[in-house]
Design a protein around this motif. Sequence first.
Motif, PDB file in Angstrom:
ATOM      1  N   ASN A 127      29.821 -13.996 -31.577  1.00  0.00           N
ATOM      2  CA  ASN A 127      28.847 -14.417 -32.574  1.00  0.00           C
ATOM      3  C   ASN A 127      29.307 -15.613 -33.406  1.00  0.00           C
ATOM      4  O   ASN A 127      28.515 -16.505 -33.694  1.00  0.00           O
ATOM      5  N   LEU A 168      28.676 -18.865 -31.635  1.00  0.00           N
ATOM      6  CA  LEU A 168      27.330 -19.119 -31.137  1.00  0.00           C
ATOM      7  C   LEU A 168      26.734 -20.384 -31.749  1.00  0.00           C
ATOM      8  O   LEU A 168      26.149 -21.214 -31.055  1.00  0.00           O
ATOM      9  N   HIS A 195      28.962  -7.742 -26.918  1.00  0.00           N
ATOM     10  CA  HIS A 195      27.512  -7.572 -26.950  1.00  0.00           C
ATOM     11  C   HIS A 195      27.071  -6.480 -25.990  1.00  0.00           C
ATOM     12  O   HIS A 195      26.217  -5.681 -26.309  1.00  0.00           O
ATOM     13  N   ASP A 239      20.018 -11.401 -33.466  1.00  0.00           N
ATOM     14  CA  ASP A 239      21.184 -11.003 -32.684  1.00  0.00           C
ATOM     15  C   ASP A 239      21.039 -11.453 -31.238  1.00  0.00           C
ATOM     16  O   ASP A 239      20.786 -10.671 -30.340  1.00  0.00           O
ATOM     17  N   GLY A 276      23.159 -12.580 -29.057  1.00  0.00           N
ATOM     18  CA  GLY A 276      24.151 -12.094 -28.099  1.00  0.00           C
ATOM     19  C   GLY A 276      23.720 -10.779 -27.479  1.00  0.00           C
ATOM     20  O   GLY A 276      23.720 -10.620 -26.255  1.00  0.00           O
TER      21      GLY A 276
END
Lengths: 360, 311, 280
Positions: C41, C44, C60, C243, C245
Motif C-alpha cells: 500500500n 501504490l 492483499h 483499498d 490492493g
Amino acid sequence: MAAIDITDVHKSFGKVPVLKGVDIAIASGEFVVLVGPSGCGKSTLLRLIAGLEEMSAGEIRIGGRVVNDLPPKDRDIAMVFQSYALYPHMTVAGNMSYSLKLKRTPREVIADAVTSAGAKLGLGLLQERKPRELSGGQRQRVAMGRAIVRKPKAFLFDEPLSNLDARLREQMRFEIKKLHRELGATSVYVTHDQIEAMTMADRIVALNGGIIQQVGTPLELYDDPANIFVAGFIGSPAMNFLEGNVLPGPGGTGISVGGQTLCRLSMPLAGSAQSKVTVGIRPERVMLAGDTSGLQAQVVLVEPTGLGTVLHLELAGQFLKLFTTERPALKIGDTAGVKVDSADLRFFDAATGQRIRVAG
Amino acid sequence: MTVAIDQSMAIRHRRAWSSRVLAVSEPWLYASPAVILLSAILLVPLAIGISYAFRDIQLLDPMSGGYVGLSHFSEIWNDANFWNALRNTLQWTVVSVILQFVFGLILALMLNRPFPGRAVVQALVFLPWAVPAFLSGLNWAWLFNPVVGPIPHWMVALGLASTPENILSDPSHALWGPIIAIVWWGIPFFAITLLAALQSIPKDIYEAAEIDGAGPLQRFASITVPFLAPTIAITLLLRAVWISNSADLIVVMTKGGPADSTQIVASYIFTQAFQRLDFGYASAIAVVLLVILLVYSALLIFVRQKLIKAG
Amino acid sequence: MKGSPFRKTAFWVFHYTVIGLYVVVALFPLYWLLKVSVTPNNLLYSEGVRMWPSRMTFDHYLSVIHHTDFPLFFRNSVIVAAGTAVFTTLFAAGTGYAFSRFVFRGKFWLIGLMLVTQMFPLVMIIAPIFRMFAPLGLTNSLTGLIIIYTAFNVPFAAFLMQSFFDAVPRELEEAAMIDGATRFGALRQIVLPLTMPGIAATLGFIFTAAWSELLFALMLNSKQDTTTFPVGLLTFVSKFSVDFGQMMAAGVLALIPVCIFFFIIQRHLVQGLTAGAVKG
C-alpha cells in the motif's frame, strides 16, 4: 440362414418417390447383388431391409417373419457399411465383440468367436489395435469380421469396396465370395460397379429410377438384357448402340445404319411396325473383316489394353467400339471394314428402350 | 383360423401405431427438458414482463398492480433520460461493433497465416474473451483511475491532457471508457469467428487465383471478402443486438453516470428495476427496446433478402 | 509471399509488430491487475506508473482470504457455475442430439425459439423473474441462480452440442443398432464416448459464462451467504473503493478458475464458435 421376401415395397422421402413398388424373393443362402447408378434406390432398399428407414408401403419378411415394425436390433442381420462405420474408440476385438456383448453372450464364447473370425480374415495380430491404426484394407476386414462373428440370418453390404484401390478391391471381391461359400449366408450386396455385380452375384437385381429393370444371373443380364438400360449398364467396354432403319423386304427384314446394310434377318422383328430401331452389339462381337468388305468405318481412336485392343470407329456419323484380342495395324484415320453376326445383335425400341425380340 | 389371423393383424397394427408414436415423440423426449425450462424461465417471464409494461408494479408498494394502459409509454415519450439513453445506446453499439469487427478481422487475418509460435499467440490474444465481463469493466475502470492506473498519466505524457484526469468522470468522454473495455473484451470473439470462416475457405481456390495471376490484394478482394461476407453479416447482426443489450459493463464502470452520460437503454432498465424498484416502468422501456431490436432485425433480414435476390 | 527478400523481410517485421501489439494490448490490463495486487500500500501512490513495484507483497491476498467474505463468495460462485455447467450440458446434449439426429415436426420453430431467446434483452425478464422466484424461495438462493443461468445458456449450448453430434457419423449409430443396440444404447455406448471432448468444451464455456454473470445475481440475491463473486467484488468496490490492493487481489482470484477452463477449451474455440456462434 434365412430367405428374404420383399413385396411391393414403396419408399418416398417427403414427396420424392425413391422406390416405386419393388418385389424380390431372395432364397436362403443366395448372394444377390443390387446394382444401378447412384440415386436408383439400391441403398435405400438395403436400408429398408436393415430397418434403418421406415418403408412407405409394402412388406419385408426375413425368414418368413414380417419385419416391417421391427427395429434393426431385432432383425438379426449384419451390415457392412461403405465407410465401415467402425467404432473409433474400441479396439478391433471390441468392435467385433460388441454385438455379442449386447446379447450377453458368455465371455469365453465371445473370445472364441472373435478369435476364429479374426483368423479367418487374417486379423490375428491386430486384435488390440484401434481402427485409426489400420489400413483401409484392414478396416474393411474388421467390418467383415464384425458382421460374421454374430452368425446373423443375413448379411447386408452397402458398397463395401468403393473406398479401396483397384487391386485391393479385386482381392476383397475374391475373399467376400470365398467367405460366402464357407458360411453359406444369405447376402444382399449393393454396388454401382457392374464388375462386382458380374463377378460376385448368384443373381443380379438391376435397379433404375426406383424400379427393378431385370433380375437374373450375371450371364442372363449380359447376354439377354431386358432393356437398353440393363444392356448399357452391364459390361465393359459398354455395349454399342446404333440408330438403325428397318427395311422390310421380300427376302427378310433388313436393318441399315447410315445407308449401309448392317444385316438381313430371315424373321421379322416382333411388332416391327416401327421403321426405326436401336441396335445393340457388344464390342467384342464386332469383327474386323480383314479387307474392305463389310461396313466401312473410320478409325477415330486406338486404345491398346494389353489384353487386346479397343478400336473406336465412326460409322456414318455414329460411334462404334470394337474389341479384339488381336493387335491390328490400324491407325487413326484409316478405313476399316467391319462385320457383325446377326445372332449377336440385340434390338431395342427406339422410343421406350424395351427389348424387341426377333420373331420365331 | 380366421380369428388367429385377425388377431395377429390387430397386434401388428397396434405395434405399428405405437412404434409410430414413439418415432414422432422420440426427438421431443430428448429436447423436452430444455423446452420446458426455456418456456418456464424465459417465455413465461417474457409474457409477464410485457404485461407489466401496462401495469403499475412497484415492488415496495403492495397497493400497486393495477392496469395503467399506455401511460408508461407516454411517460417514456416525455422522458428525456430515455431519449438520452437511446442516443447513447446507438453510439455505444455502433462504435463498439465497428471497432471490435475491424480489430477482430485484422487479428484473424494475422492468425490465418502459419508462423512459429502461432498456437501460443492465439491462446494469449484470445484470453480477454475468458475474462468475465464485469471484471474486464472493473479492470479498465482501475486503469482509467489516476490513482492506480497508468492511462491518465500516459495521456499527460502524450500531451493529450494537461492533468491526469479520470476519463470516466468526464461527461463528454465517459462513454469511451466502457467502449474501450467492451472492445478489448470482444475482439477475440470476432477474431475466433472470422478465423474459423477463413480456415473454411478451400486453399486450392487461392492457388487457382494465384495461377490465374491475381496478386495478394486481388485475392483478398475477390476470394476472401465474398467468402467471409455471410459470416460477417450474421456476426455483425447478432453482436449488435447483444452489445446493445449488455448492461453489465456500464453498471460496473459508471452506473450510467456521470450525469447520465453513459446511460444506455439496457442499463436504464436495470437501474429502474433495481434501484427504483419500479418494475412496471422498467418493463415498458424493455418492451420499447425489444420492439426496436425486432424492427432492426426484420429490416436487416429484409435487406439481406433483397441483396440475395439482386446478387 | 513472393517478391524481393527485402519486401519479404519487411512483411514479416510488420506482421510480428502487429501481432506483438495485439498480445501487449490483450495482456496489459491483466498484467496491471496482477501488479497492483502485489504492490504494498505505501508504494501504490509513490510508484504509480512503475511497471513493477520495488517491493512485492502477498498481504492483499492474505487479507482477502482471511478478513473478507470472498472465500464464501468464491465457494458460492463455484457451486453456481459448476451446477449450471452440468445441468446446461445435460439439457443441451438432449436437445442437440434431437437437432442432430432427427427430422421432426416443430424442429424449425424450436430452433427459431432458441434463436429468439438469444436476441431479446435479458434485462427485460429481471423484474418478472424476481416476482416469480420470490414466493418459491428461489431468491437469495443458489438454486435460483442455477435455474436461471441454465435457461439462459441452454440454447447456445444446444447448438454447440449439435455441432459435436453432427461430427459423429450417423453410420456409427446405425451400425450399433444393427449390432443389437437400442437408439439410446447406441447414444450411450457409441456417440457419447466420441463426443467427450465436445462435452468438456461445453462444460467449460458454460462454467465461464455462469461465473461471469452479474446482473441477475445482483437483483435476486442480496444476502451475504448467497452472494456470488462478481456481486461481492462489485459491493466491495462500492464500499471500500480505496483499498485497491485488496480489490485487485480479489479480481485475480476471480480470474483463476476461468483462466484454467479457458486453457482447457482453447483448442475447441474455433470449432465450437463457428458451429453455433450466436453468443459470446
